[in-house]
Design a protein around this motif. Structure first.
Motif, mmCIF file in Angstrom:
data_model
loop_
_atom_site.group_PDB
_atom_site.id
_atom_site.type_symbol
_atom_site.label_atom_id
_atom_site.label_comp_id
_atom_site.label_asym_id
_atom_site.label_seq_id
_atom_site.Cartn_x
_atom_site.Cartn_y
_atom_site.Cartn_z
ATOM 1 N N CYS A 177 0.279 6.570 6.654
ATOM 2 C CA CYS A 177 -1.100 6.095 6.752
ATOM 3 C C CYS A 177 -1.131 4.670 6.196
ATOM 4 O O CYS A 177 -0.117 4.146 5.741
ATOM 5 N N GLU A 190 -2.442 3.546 3.462
ATOM 6 C CA GLU A 190 -2.093 3.462 2.038
ATOM 7 C C GLU A 190 -0.579 3.548 1.838
ATOM 8 O O GLU A 190 -0.025 2.897 0.950
ATOM 9 N N CYS A 191 0.090 4.357 2.666
ATOM 10 C CA CYS A 191 1.559 4.454 2.567
ATOM 11 C C CYS A 191 2.225 3.084 2.768
ATOM 12 O O CYS A 191 3.308 2.841 2.251
ATOM 13 N N CYS A 233 1.227 10.005 -1.555
ATOM 14 C CA CYS A 233 0.112 9.120 -1.197
ATOM 15 C C CYS A 233 -1.221 9.836 -1.442
ATOM 16 O O CYS A 233 -1.373 11.016 -1.127
ATOM 17 N N HIS A 291 -3.976 11.313 1.856
ATOM 18 C CA HIS A 291 -3.689 12.303 2.902
ATOM 19 C C HIS A 291 -4.569 13.552 2.835
ATOM 20 O O HIS A 291 -4.225 14.606 3.343
HETATM 21 ZN ZN LIG Z 1 -0.457 7.679 3.082
#
Ligand SMILES: [Zn+2]
Ligand SMILES: [Zn+2]
Length: 398
Positions: free
Chosen positions: A173, A175-176, A261, A264
């Motif tokens: 995602c 943020e990852c 993370c 999720h």
């Molecule tokens: Zn993520």
């Protein structure tokens, strides 16, 4: 060769979309029935909306808070010199319906981080980002994951840019993909927010109408593939398309999904309630949740709400807005001029002194989703009666 796509007689009629229908996997009805959110109506946003409009996307919701400036005119096909001073979102929505009357577009002069309920995201097929800041991207990413919707990010700088596709549970995602520098910049912005939000507008980035059209073009093409997800087309889910216009290099990067993370979190079960955030009170919401779940259930919120500001001189004042929206001057004591401290909440247990206020009065956006928590278990409830107000004007033509 066997063709699994049924050809209808309408496929051969020459209408506005007939050349698009020549693409074997294309289903114009899916585009007509699609609801797409565009966040940001700047350089990329203009190109996104231009493409969505030409393609005959049925419903477009545009979110942007800014007004048009002279300097926007070099990168924004939908703006005219006479539009300077008007809201970007309103102009692009107007122009979209002029260009293609089949399209319904609605402008929201709203802050994507605070003012848009999760139920709005939940009603989208795809969310498209044309943003210039990380905090908004992170917020969209979390919202999309909570309601299990894909989103496509675009970014440009000078002749370069990249487009990234994030689909819950398909790889990384947003943020990852964030680096330590990204976090540092977000935190810097946040920590200064109370004092000088105005000065903290992210640095002005050099952008061109050429790179924005390349990147927005990729974003919309990826959206088309997501709308035809059963056609087994290759998508960029969890990946980024990187375009270097200077050296003509372009390539795809695959991002590493981080198992730890924080973004999720997907809401398993969302119950639609005939509640409007503008008319029901917190007391009534809590009673209904307790009736549905358990007498000890509490309400959980996905954001911190500032309730009251207090000064050492004894002065108090009501705030009732997301902590994120607080500005320095709101915490200056009207009596003695000192800095006030404030209380904030992210859950409601029935002992609060504001239970007769509506969620909207306390900083919860329309069509939002809240939690009802019993022990470790959370069930989600949506203020579904707000759908009418949010989608007003986007209804199908009769
Ligand atoms: Zn993520
Ligand atoms: Zn004071």
């Amino acid at each position: 060769m066997e063709n699994d796509f049924e050809l209808k007689t309408t496929d051969f009629e020459e209408d506005r979309y007939s050349r698009l229908r020549l693409i074997p996997w294309w289903d114009q009805n899916r585009l007509k029935n699609a609801t797409i959110m565009v966040v940001g109506a700047g350089a990329i946003g203009n190109e996104l909306i231009k493409n969505l409009t030409l393609l005959g996307i049925g419903k477009i919701l545009v979110f942007d808070m800014d007004t048009i400036e002279n300097t926007n005119l070099t990168r924004s096909i939908l703006f005219r010199a006479k539009d300077v001073g008007r809201y970007k979102a309103e102009i692009v929505a107007e122009r979209a319906t002029e260009i293609n009357p089949d399209v319904k577009a609605k402008a929201f002069v709203a802050n994507i981080i605070d003012d848009v309920g999760l139920g709005v995201f939940r009603r989208m097929d795809v969310v498209l980002g044309g943003l210039d800041n990380r905090e908004a991207r992170l917020s969209i990413n979390q919202a999309c994951y909570r309601v299990n919707k894909p989103w496509i990010d675009g970014a440009i700088e000078a002749l370069n840019g990249f487009a990234r596709v994030f689909v819950p549970d398909h790889g990384a995602c947003y943020e990852c993909t964030m680096t330590e520098t990204d976090w540092m910049l977000i935190n810097k912005r946040k920590s200064c927010a109370l004092l000088t939000r105005e000065q903290m507008a992210e640095g002005k980035i050099p952008t061109t109408p050429t790179s924005s059209s390349v990147i927005a073009g990729i974003q919309v093409q990826e959206m088309l593939k997501l709308l035809h997800s059963d056609r087994n087309l290759p998508t960029l889910a969890g990946k980024g398309y990187v375009f270097n216009g200077l050296t003509h290099d372009s390539y795809v990067v695959e991002y590493q999904r981080k198992e730890d993370c924080m973004s999720h979190d997907t809401y398993e079960k969302i119950i639609e309630k005939h509640w409007s955030a503008k008319t029901i009170t917190w007391r009534e919401v809590l009673a209904e949740i307790r009736n549905d779940l358990d007498d000890n259930a509490i309400i959980t919120l996905d954001r911190d709400i500032a309730t009251v500001a207090r000064c050492s001189c004894g002065e108090q004042k009501e705030l009732f807005m997301p902590v994120h929206k607080l500005k320095g001057e709101m915490l200056t004591c009207p009596k003695c001029g000192n800095q006030m401290s404030f209380d904030s909440i992210h859950r409601i247990n029935g002992e609060e002194n504001f239970l007769d206020k509506t969620p909207f009065e306390t900083g919860i956006p329309l069509l939002h989703i809240i939690g009802g928590k019993v022990g470790m278990e959370t069930t989600y409830f949506e203020f579904s009666a707000d759908e009418k107000e949010v989608f007003e004007g986007l209804e199908e033509k009769q």
